[in-house]
Scaffold this motif. Structure first.
Motif, PDB file in Angstrom:
ATOM      1  N   ASP A 102    -115.844  29.770 -25.979  1.00 35.41           N
ATOM      2  CA  ASP A 102    -117.240  29.646 -26.425  1.00 35.41           C
ATOM      3  C   ASP A 102    -118.110  29.055 -25.314  1.00 35.41           C
ATOM      4  O   ASP A 102    -119.262  29.510 -25.075  1.00 35.41           O
ATOM      5  CB  ASP A 102    -117.316  28.772 -27.670  1.00 35.41           C
ATOM      6  CG  ASP A 102    -116.664  29.435 -28.875  1.00 35.41           C
ATOM      7  OD1 ASP A 102    -116.520  30.688 -28.878  1.00 35.41           O
ATOM      8  OD2 ASP A 102    -116.264  28.708 -29.836  1.00 35.41           O
ATOM      9  N   GLN A 103    -117.601  28.044 -24.609  1.00 32.48           N
ATOM     10  CA  GLN A 103    -118.382  27.415 -23.538  1.00 32.48           C
ATOM     11  C   GLN A 103    -118.593  28.391 -22.376  1.00 32.48           C
ATOM     12  O   GLN A 103    -119.683  28.437 -21.761  1.00 32.48           O
ATOM     13  CB  GLN A 103    -117.664  26.149 -23.051  1.00 32.48           C
ATOM     14  CG  GLN A 103    -117.710  25.013 -24.061  1.00 32.48           C
ATOM     15  CD  GLN A 103    -116.911  23.787 -23.596  1.00 32.48           C
ATOM     16  OE1 GLN A 103    -116.155  23.885 -22.624  1.00 32.48           O
ATOM     17  NE2 GLN A 103    -117.096  22.675 -24.266  1.00 32.48           N
ATOM     18  N   ALA A 104    -117.517  29.156 -22.068  1.00 33.67           N
ATOM     19  CA  ALA A 104    -117.685  30.132 -20.963  1.00 33.67           C
ATOM     20  C   ALA A 104    -118.698  31.195 -21.338  1.00 33.67           C
ATOM     21  O   ALA A 104    -119.549  31.597 -20.511  1.00 33.67           O
ATOM     22  CB  ALA A 104    -116.323  30.753 -20.645  1.00 33.67           C
ATOM     23  N   ARG A 105    -118.677  31.669 -22.552  1.00 31.97           N
ATOM     24  CA  ARG A 105    -119.647  32.671 -23.001  1.00 31.97           C
ATOM     25  C   ARG A 105    -121.073  32.095 -22.943  1.00 31.97           C
ATOM     26  O   ARG A 105    -122.040  32.769 -22.525  1.00 31.97           O
ATOM     27  CB  ARG A 105    -119.320  33.126 -24.416  1.00 31.97           C
ATOM     28  CG  ARG A 105    -118.061  33.966 -24.538  1.00 31.97           C
ATOM     29  CD  ARG A 105    -117.993  34.580 -25.931  1.00 31.97           C
ATOM     30  NE  ARG A 105    -116.708  35.242 -26.169  1.00 31.97           N
ATOM     31  CZ  ARG A 105    -115.681  34.709 -26.797  1.00 31.97           C
ATOM     32  NH1 ARG A 105    -115.762  33.471 -27.296  1.00 31.97           N
ATOM     33  NH2 ARG A 105    -114.561  35.401 -26.948  1.00 31.97           N
ATOM     34  N   GLN A 106    -121.163  30.830 -23.440  1.00 31.65           N
ATOM     35  CA  GLN A 106    -122.481  30.214 -23.442  1.00 31.65           C
ATOM     36  C   GLN A 106    -123.012  30.050 -22.023  1.00 31.65           C
ATOM     37  O   GLN A 106    -124.219  30.270 -21.748  1.00 31.65           O
ATOM     38  CB  GLN A 106    -122.414  28.856 -24.146  1.00 31.65           C
ATOM     39  CG  GLN A 106    -123.782  28.216 -24.341  1.00 31.65           C
ATOM     40  CD  GLN A 106    -123.685  26.902 -25.121  1.00 31.65           C
ATOM     41  OE1 GLN A 106    -122.581  26.452 -25.445  1.00 31.65           O
ATOM     42  NE2 GLN A 106    -124.826  26.316 -25.420  1.00 31.65           N
ATOM     43  N   ALA A 107    -122.143  29.646 -21.084  1.00 35.54           N
ATOM     44  CA  ALA A 107    -122.572  29.491 -19.675  1.00 35.54           C
ATOM     45  C   ALA A 107    -122.992  30.840 -19.089  1.00 35.54           C
ATOM     46  O   ALA A 107    -123.981  30.936 -18.340  1.00 35.54           O
ATOM     47  CB  ALA A 107    -121.437  28.870 -18.858  1.00 35.54           C
TER      48      ALA A 107
END
Length: 283
Positions: free
Chosen positions: A74-79
């Protein structure tokens, strides 16, 4: 070649163990067997619990890694989304920063996914081992119950054997108390002694009946009877007026009876025979 000292020591230890087994109390050995069976079951249960614990620990780690993976994704997608938005807004610096952050999340995600893969494999192995441990623990529990049942039966047999030994010892004690003391005569011995003395007395009586004194007493008694008979005949003659010759014969019979009665007690059988002969000649 074997060492004689070592061989002798092993022989002594085996002999000592054999003597211990022969003289050991069965109930103590049963208790030892009970403790050994319980200890073995406890060890199996403890080992099974450790295996199941490892499986549970791997399962918790697996869940944590899955959570970390989902979070990093989720964090990688958000970044990536923020970097794409910054690039669209014309802010290349900010877009580069979000891309760098997305790469860090991606690196962390790869590491977590590797751990997750390894943990998944270990968890599968632990799950198989845990199932096997549960099965072995159940088998151990059933075996322990069977052993305890056998132990209860052995305890009952040991109690019965001990009771039988007590009864046997009691019977032996009664037999010892009932045995005849060597210092006290038995009833059979007393009976034999009495019968022997009675038989000796009968034998002595039989011998004394044939002595000279007894025969003299018989002669005296016979003379008394003859005198009484002669006197009776005399009285009968006087009453009936019998002739003088008959009276003389009666008087001769009386005199003969008186001589028999007045004979000395120390006369021998030969003298008695001679006097009997003279009396016969007089008649």
């Amino acid at each position: 070649m074997a060492n004689p000292l070592s061989k002798g020591w092993k022989y002594l230890m085996a002999s000592f163990d054999n003597k211990i087994d022969q003289n050991a109390d069965p109930k103590v050995q049963i208790q030892q067997a009970t403790e050994a069976a319980q200890k073995q079951h406890q060890e199996i249960m403890q080992h099974a619990s450790q295996i199941i614990g490892q499986q549970k620990q791997l399962e918790m780690k697996l869940n944590r890694l899955v959570t970390d993976r989902d979070k990093l994704q989720d964090q990688a997608r958000q970044a990536i989304q923020l970097a794409d938005k910054a690039a669209n807004d014309g802010d290349s610096v900010k877009a580069q920063e979000f891309n760098n952050t997305a790469e860090v999340f991606a690196s962390q995600l790869v590491a977590v996914e590797q751990q997750l893969e390894q943990t998944t494999a270990l968890h599968q192995q632990a799950e198989v081992a845990a199932k096997d441990a549960v099965a072995k623990s159940k088998e151990s529990e059933m075996r322990l119950k069977e052993q305890m049942s056998q132990i209860d039966a052995l305890r009952a047999q040991a109690d019965q054997a001990k009771m039988q030994e007590t009864v046997t010892k009691s019977m032996d004690s009664l037999n010892q108390f009932g045995s005849q003391d060597s210092s006290v005569p038995t009833l059979d011995a007393v009976r034999d002694k009495i019968e022997r003395r009675y038989a000796d007395a009968l034998g002595a009586q039989e011998l004394t009946q044939n002595t000279v004194g007894d025969r003299m007493a018989e002669i005296q008694q016979s003379g008394t009877d003859m005198r009484a008979s002669a006197r009776l005949e005399e009285l009968r003659a006087e009453a009936l007026g019998t002739s003088t010759a008959s009276k003389g014969q009666l008087e001769a019979g009386v005199e003969e009876a008186e001589e028999l009665i007045d004979e000395p007690s120390g006369s021998t059988p030969a003298a008695e025979d001679s006097e009997g002969t003279e009396g016969t000649e007089k008649k």
